[in-house]
Design an enzyme around this catalytic site. Structure first.
Site, PDB file in Angstrom:
ATOM      1  N   GLU A  48       0.828  -1.210   0.000  1.00  0.00           N
ATOM      2  CA  GLU A  48       0.000   0.000   0.000  1.00  0.00           C
ATOM      3  C   GLU A  48       0.861   1.258   0.000  1.00  0.00           C
ATOM      4  OE1 GLU A  48      -2.188  -3.166   2.509  1.00  0.00           O
ATOM      5  OE2 GLU A  48      -0.133  -2.600   1.997  1.00  0.00           O
ATOM      6  N   SER A 167      23.133 -40.412  -9.084  1.00  0.00           N
ATOM      7  CA  SER A 167      21.832 -39.775  -9.304  1.00  0.00           C
ATOM      8  C   SER A 167      21.937 -38.527 -10.172  1.00  0.00           C
ATOM      9  CB  SER A 167      21.205 -39.389  -7.956  1.00  0.00           C
ATOM     10  OG  SER A 167      22.015 -38.443  -7.267  1.00  0.00           O
ATOM     11  N   TRP A 169      22.794 -36.843 -13.714  1.00  0.00           N
ATOM     12  CA  TRP A 169      21.492 -36.229 -13.444  1.00  0.00           C
ATOM     13  C   TRP A 169      20.410 -37.068 -14.095  1.00  0.00           C
ATOM     14  CZ3 TRP A 169      21.624 -32.505  -9.952  1.00  0.00           C
ATOM     15  CH2 TRP A 169      22.780 -31.760  -9.803  1.00  0.00           C
TER      16      TRP A 169
END
Length: 362
Positions: A48, A167, A169
């Site tokens: 505001e 893991s 990628w």
């Protein structure tokens, strides 16, 4: 105008924590937008005030204007003054707000002060969207715990790492960048000690632009975090939760700038529910979990996860680590039931967002 205010709020989503992301549009005679703004970083101006400043910079008076704002104007003195007072002093004639502020310090008091000053107040347009933009803030105010989002990346058959631990990628660069965008909007990113020891992650936001790094949290029951871990090299606080109070290990981690909290639970493990309550006290709105299958399973078993952010690669990997370490069910009736809230292609991968049924009913 509320749609425009919501767009402004969305632009502020990554910077306002622990405050909510809010947008405001001031409309004068002839439905002319005379000012607009969004909440700034914590301790700086709210939406505001930014909209009033914008109007003044354009040479407009807000007297008689209508303020469209995505959350109830605050009525208390925090790091900034009350926004309802700023609107009253500016002489606005009407406030259209999406939803009441869940903060007990506000919770309708802003609307009351506006009405007492003779300002017309309308509540409701855009309420669902505003709440979703600030789901973590609503969670912290109403449940005293953060909104917990668990991110997982897997092959189509649910493998998150090969049996040898590899893991990186499984998913694409596009999915990884998208995951960093979700990190950027969170107040904190959590992982477990297994991930720290195996992957040595930074847990920071690198693949998208950000002006604020989330806090980084490690669940480390036995304080095995190496003092030279990469997680200490980035910006932002590092909080470690443990279950055993080892003075030497604690001191070594504190010397690296970590905050170490001992919250023991059953079986020599960290009390994860207590962690969530502590994070609520530390003003964490959204918690982004990127952990291994063991911590993932523990969080789900204790009903601490609100929604799942899952990236599925169009690959079949066969045996390996799964997403969650959960006990075998004896009946399908024991399944955790989710609602899919979105499904979208991210590069070659599929991004699913699934929410635990009823979890947002607070």
């Amino acid at each position: 105008m509320i749609k425009l205010a919501l767009q402004l709020a969305r632009q502020a989503q990554n910077i306002t924590s622990p405050n909510p992301a809010v947008g405001c549009v001031l409309v004068g005679a002839g439905d002319e937008v005379i000012g607009q703004g969004q909440t700034q970083e914590a301790g700086k101006a709210h939406a505001e005030v930014m909209a009033l400043r914008d109007a003044a910079s354009r040479g407009h008076s807000a007297a008689g204007a209508t303020a469209y704002v995505t959350l109830e104007p605050c009525s208390h003195h925090g790091r900034t003054g009350p926004c309802c007072d700023a609107l009253i002093q500016a002489g606005v004639a009407k406030v259209v707000a999406s939803i009441a502020d869940p903060n007990p310090q506000v919770a309708g008091k802003g609307f009351e002060r506006l009405r007492a000053a003779g300002i017309s107040v309308e509540i409701g347009p855009g309420a669902d969207t505003s709440r979703e933009l600030n789901i973590g803030f609503f969670s912290r105010m109403l449940r005293q715990t953060p909104w917990v989002r668990m991110k997982m990346a897997a092959s189509l058959d649910g493998t998150t790492a090969l049996e040898n631990g590899q893991s990186q990628w499984i998913t694409s660069p596009e999915a990884r960048a998208d995951g960093h965008a979700w990190r950027a909007r969170a107040s904190a990113v959590m992982t477990g000690i297994g991930t720290v020891l195996q992957d040595d992650p930074g847990l920071d936001v690198r693949l998208v632009s950000t002006t604020r790094q989330p806090h980084r949290i490690i669940i480390d029951s036995a304080l095995q975090t190496p003092p030279d871990a990469r997680i200490f090299k980035g910006e932002g606080a590092v909080w470690i939760y443990c279950a055993s109070n080892d003075a030497a290990k604690t001191q070594a981690l504190q010397d690296r700038g970590a905050s170490v909290s001992c919250l023991p639970g059953a079986g020599g493990k960290v009390d994860l529910a207590a962690v969530m309550r502590d994070l609520g006290r530390r003003q964490i709105n959204e918690l982004h979990v990127e952990a291994g299958f063991k911590l993932n399973g523990s969080l789900v078993r204790e009903s601490l996860v609100d929604e799942f952010l899952v990236y599925l690669a169009p690959k079949i990997l066969g045996p390996g680590q799964g997403m969650l370490a959960l006990p075998a069910l004896q009946s399908l009736a024991g399944a955790l039931t989710l609602d899919f809230t979105s499904a979208e292609r991210i590069g070659p991968d599929l991004r699913l967002l699934a929410r635990v049924q009823g979890r947002s009913d607070f």
